[in-house]
Write a protein that holds these residues in place. Structure first.
Motif, PDB file in Angstrom:
ATOM      1  N   VAL A 394      33.998-119.600  28.750  1.00  0.00           N
ATOM      2  CA  VAL A 394      33.565-120.199  30.022  1.00  0.00           C
ATOM      3  C   VAL A 394      34.368-119.602  31.176  1.00  0.00           C
ATOM      4  N   SER A 395      35.686-119.520  30.985  1.00  0.00           N
ATOM      5  CA  SER A 395      36.555-118.956  32.026  1.00  0.00           C
ATOM      6  C   SER A 395      36.258-117.484  32.262  1.00  0.00           C
ATOM      7  N   ILE A 396      36.029-116.745  31.178  1.00  0.00           N
ATOM      8  CA  ILE A 396      35.752-115.314  31.317  1.00  0.00           C
ATOM      9  C   ILE A 396      34.490-115.076  32.139  1.00  0.00           C
ATOM     10  N   SER A 397      33.433-115.840  31.853  1.00  0.00           N
ATOM     11  CA  SER A 397      32.180-115.651  32.597  1.00  0.00           C
ATOM     12  C   SER A 397      32.374-115.951  34.087  1.00  0.00           C
ATOM     13  N   GLY A 398      33.197-116.957  34.379  1.00  0.00           N
ATOM     14  CA  GLY A 398      33.479-117.283  35.782  1.00  0.00           C
ATOM     15  C   GLY A 398      34.217-116.163  36.494  1.00  0.00           C
ATOM     16  N   HIS A 399      35.210-115.570  35.822  1.00  0.00           N
ATOM     17  CA  HIS A 399      35.965-114.464  36.419  1.00  0.00           C
ATOM     18  C   HIS A 399      35.106-113.214  36.550  1.00  0.00           C
ATOM     19  N   LEU A 400      34.241-112.970  35.570  1.00  0.00           N
ATOM     20  CA  LEU A 400      33.333-111.824  35.662  1.00  0.00           C
ATOM     21  C   LEU A 400      32.411-111.968  36.871  1.00  0.00           C
ATOM     22  N   TYR A 401      31.900-113.182  37.070  1.00  0.00           N
ATOM     23  CA  TYR A 401      31.013-113.401  38.219  1.00  0.00           C
ATOM     24  C   TYR A 401      31.780-113.226  39.528  1.00  0.00           C
ATOM     25  N   PHE A 421      27.798-108.327  36.247  1.00  0.00           N
ATOM     26  CA  PHE A 421      26.628-109.202  36.094  1.00  0.00           C
ATOM     27  C   PHE A 421      25.890-108.896  34.785  1.00  0.00           C
ATOM     28  N   GLN A 422      25.818-107.612  34.439  1.00  0.00           N
ATOM     29  CA  GLN A 422      25.147-107.208  33.201  1.00  0.00           C
ATOM     30  C   GLN A 422      25.884-107.752  31.986  1.00  0.00           C
ATOM     31  N   LYS A 423      27.207-107.736  32.065  1.00  0.00           N
ATOM     32  CA  LYS A 423      28.025-108.241  30.951  1.00  0.00           C
ATOM     33  C   LYS A 423      27.773-109.731  30.729  1.00  0.00           C
ATOM     34  N   ILE A 424      27.668-110.493  31.818  1.00  0.00           N
ATOM     35  CA  ILE A 424      27.385-111.931  31.706  1.00  0.00           C
ATOM     36  C   ILE A 424      26.026-112.148  31.057  1.00  0.00           C
ATOM     37  N   VAL A 425      25.016-111.410  31.525  1.00  0.00           N
ATOM     38  CA  VAL A 425      23.648-111.567  31.011  1.00  0.00           C
ATOM     39  C   VAL A 425      23.576-111.200  29.527  1.00  0.00           C
ATOM     40  N   SER A 435      22.095-117.556  35.030  1.00  0.00           N
ATOM     41  CA  SER A 435      20.916-117.493  35.914  1.00  0.00           C
ATOM     42  C   SER A 435      21.250-116.772  37.224  1.00  0.00           C
ATOM     43  N   LYS A 436      22.435-117.052  37.777  1.00  0.00           N
ATOM     44  CA  LYS A 436      22.844-116.379  39.014  1.00  0.00           C
ATOM     45  C   LYS A 436      22.952-114.878  38.801  1.00  0.00           C
ATOM     46  N   SER A 437      23.578-114.497  37.675  1.00  0.00           N
ATOM     47  CA  SER A 437      23.780-113.071  37.389  1.00  0.00           C
ATOM     48  C   SER A 437      22.462-112.349  37.212  1.00  0.00           C
ATOM     49  N   LEU A 438      21.531-112.992  36.541  1.00  0.00           N
ATOM     50  CA  LEU A 438      20.214-112.399  36.327  1.00  0.00           C
ATOM     51  C   LEU A 438      19.508-112.166  37.663  1.00  0.00           C
ATOM     52  N   PHE A 439      19.627-113.146  38.554  1.00  0.00           N
ATOM     53  CA  PHE A 439      18.980-113.012  39.858  1.00  0.00           C
ATOM     54  C   PHE A 439      19.659-111.941  40.709  1.00  0.00           C
ATOM     55  N   VAL A 440      20.996-111.890  40.678  1.00  0.00           N
ATOM     56  CA  VAL A 440      21.707-110.878  41.464  1.00  0.00           C
ATOM     57  C   VAL A 440      21.341-109.475  40.976  1.00  0.00           C
ATOM     58  N   LEU A 441      21.220-109.308  39.663  1.00  0.00           N
ATOM     59  CA  LEU A 441      20.788-108.016  39.121  1.00  0.00           C
ATOM     60  C   LEU A 441      19.411-107.635  39.663  1.00  0.00           C
ATOM     61  N   TYR A 442      18.509-108.627  39.686  1.00  0.00           N
ATOM     62  CA  TYR A 442      17.181-108.380  40.252  1.00  0.00           C
ATOM     63  C   TYR A 442      17.300-107.988  41.725  1.00  0.00           C
TER      64      TYR A 442
END
Length: 584
Positions: A394-401, A421-425, A435-442
């Motif tokens: 959970v913490s890692i995904s937050g820092h990646l974002y 963002f790709q790593k999170i997805v 969901s945020k990462s997917l949208f930002v990638l788009y």
């Protein structure tokens, strides 16, 4: 008549004439002094056109009022009474005593026949300042159609422009400022008006018009400060227009001229920016280092450090140097216009570096836990370690974002940000940031015209997250039917229900939070719930619940910041109430 009587009569006549001349001189001198103070105040006010009136001008207007009132009180039959009354009205207006000024101009119109048009003009300005801009505009427009005096027409256009500026209508203000300048025959006043035109045109992105207006400022103004500022702006605009040879020529000429000594620092900074635009980064840095040395602890050196910070961040990707230069801006000149942005960039860099360090630590921890799990045969300990892994992920995904967001939207590195963002997805589909990462990638692929990738991502959002605000955004942009179960649909239903049955409406807002907790719509829904439980239904416990949720999940949102004080007050009240209940 005897010789003695003749001498006596002649003496009396001389005394009467002397007394008359003395009184005439007395009220003339008093009125003349009032006029002098008024002209002094007007000069100071005009030099600060568009800014606050200086205290010295306010004081001078006060002296105008005192001396003019003295003429009216002591010499009511004097021919200067009418003019003194007008001076008092104008001075009251400029001192922001609009009600008093309005009364004076009304009295003037009722009791005099001279200069009534002028009094009506000032009365219109009082209407504006007392919250009636449209009636004021109507009067002024009507006066424009009747007046033949060019100076008066210029004043009317100038006042109309001020009203439009006050009502946030810059285009109309600019139009009337131009007309005011064209109809004004006073060189200095014309220079002041063109200065305002230059500012407005520049802010509106009308660079050619701003260039022309600044040239008029140089030609007309008698203010050395305004002339220097206009010359510097001319250089700046030529740089922005890409007239680089012209910029170099102007800067070279002005740097060799002692007349422009006070703007030499600004000219050197313009040269730095020219180098930046030409991608001559080494030349820009050389000039920056020279500016730092020549203009220590000044507005100029502060801007130089800010530019150096931008180069370190955007061109060299050297975060340590960028942080050092941004942090120096405030030390050089605390009042610099770049202080706020520089401090923000320094904080962002700190956050970025902290996330990098945290990621390294978390990944090492997961590796250690995973290794330990392979050797454990205790179910209880294994469960504890598995939970630790979940928390770490959970913490890692937050820092990646955080890293991706900073690079993409703050550090001008959208291409490299895609990795995070790709790593999170790919690796953290359970994350709240998925969901945020997917949208930002788009979004990034779409804005970079990579349509094939963008189309694939938009389909994933619609398929995987049909009820999210991101799917709603895509449906709207692609002109697709609205999903009645989406957060935006729920929001619309809640808004409509609120008009009919407020209690039922709350259900829709709660569903929004449950359906898509990380969306901006959820932040607005939580604030709506907290506010109405607090002020409409008077349920402090429920209000506190949603204020808390808002601060925990969207602590940096506008809604959380707006409700922070109330949240803290309720927190204190509820803690005290709980303490009281325990004592009883």
């Amino acid at each position: 008549m005897t010789c003695k009587q003749q001498i006596c009569n002649l003496s009396r006549l001389i005394i009467v004439i002397s007394l008359f001349l003395f009184l005439s001189c007395a009220y003339f001198n008093t009125f003349y002094n009032a006029q002098e103070y008024f002209e002094k105040a007007e000069k100071q006010r005009l030099e600060k056109a568009g800014e606050s009136i200086p205290p010295s001008a306010i004081d001078a207007y006060g002296k105008v009022i005192d001396k003019s009132q003295f003429v009216i009180d002591k010499y009511p039959e004097s021919k200067y009474v009418v003019k003194a009354m007008m001076l008092i009205g104008k001075s009251r207006f400029h001192r922001k005593e609009y009600r008093i000024a309005e009364t004076i101009f009304k009295q003037y119109i009722e009791t005099n026949t001279d200069e009534v048009e002028n009094a009506e003009y000032w009365l219109a300005l009082c209407k504006w300042k007392l919250g009636k801009p449209q009636p004021a505009l109507d009067v002024l427009q009507s006066m424009l159609e009747k007046s033949l005096d060019s100076k008066f027409i210029s004043s009317i256009h100038l006042s109309i422009a001020e009203i439009y500026l006050d009502t946030d209508n810059a285009p109309m203000a600019l139009e009337h400022l131009i007309l005011a300048a064209e109809t004004n025959n006073d060189r200095n006043e014309r220079g002041q008006i063109y200065y305002r035109i230059a500012e407005l045109a520049y802010d509106a992105g009308k660079l050619e018009q701003a260039l022309t207006a600044n040239a008029e400022v140089v030609k007309n103004t008698t203010s050395k400060k305004r002339k220097e500022a206009a010359n510097l702006q001319i250089v700046r605009i030529h740089r922005m227009l890409g007239n680089w040879d012209k910029v170099k020529s102007l800067i070279k000429t002005m740097l060799l001229d002692n007349i422009y000594t006070s703007i030499h620092g600004g000219l050197e900074l313009e040269l730095v920016k020219l180098y930046q635009m030409n991608k001559q980064i080494d030349e820009a840095i050389t000039r920056i280092e020279s500016i730092k040395e020549d203009y220590k602890n000044s507005k100029t050196s502060a801007e130089a450090y800010f530019i150096h910070g931008e180069i370190a961040l955007y061109d060299h990707w050297n975060l340590d140097d960028a942080d050092k230069y941004f942090s120096q801006v405030t030390r050089e000149f605390r009042q610099s216009e770049y202080t706020s942005t520089a401090n923000l960039r320094a904080r962002e860099i700190t956050k970025y570096l902290e996330s990098l360090d945290e990621l390294k630590t978390l990944n090492e921890n997961i590796l250690q836990i995973t290794t330990a799990l392979d050797t454990l045969d205790n179910d209880s300990l294994q469960s504890i370690h598995e939970n630790e892994v979940v928390d770490a992920r959970v913490s890692i995904s937050g820092h990646l974002y955080n890293l991706g967001e900073l690079e993409a939207f703050h550090f001008k590195r959208q291409d490299s940000s895609l990795v995070y963002f790709q790593k999170i997805v790919e690796e953290f589909p359970e994350s709240e940031f998925y969901s945020k990462s997917l949208f930002v990638l788009y979004y990034i692929n779409y804005t970079h015209n990579k349509m094939e990738i963008a189309d694939v991502l938009s389909k994933r959002i619609l398929d995987e997250l049909p009820s999210s605000e991101y799917a709603d955004y895509l449906r709207k942009s692609l002109d697709l039917p609205v999903d009645e179960g989406s957060v935006q649909a729920l929001l619309r239903q809640g808004e409509l229900e609120w008009l009919i049955n407020p209690n039922n409406a709350l259900t829709y807002y709660k569903k929004i939070i449950l359906k898509d907790s990380q969306s901006e719509t959820a932040s607005r829904a939580a604030y709506f719930l907290a506010y109405n439980y607090d002020y409409t239904f008077y349920e402090p416990d429920s209000a506190f619940k949603y204020y808390s949720w808002l601060n925990e999940n969207h602590g940096k949102s506008d809604q959380a910041l707006a409700s922070k004080i109330r949240y803290e007050i309720l927190q204190k009240i509820l803690i005290e109430a709980e303490a009281d209940s325990l004592e009883n």
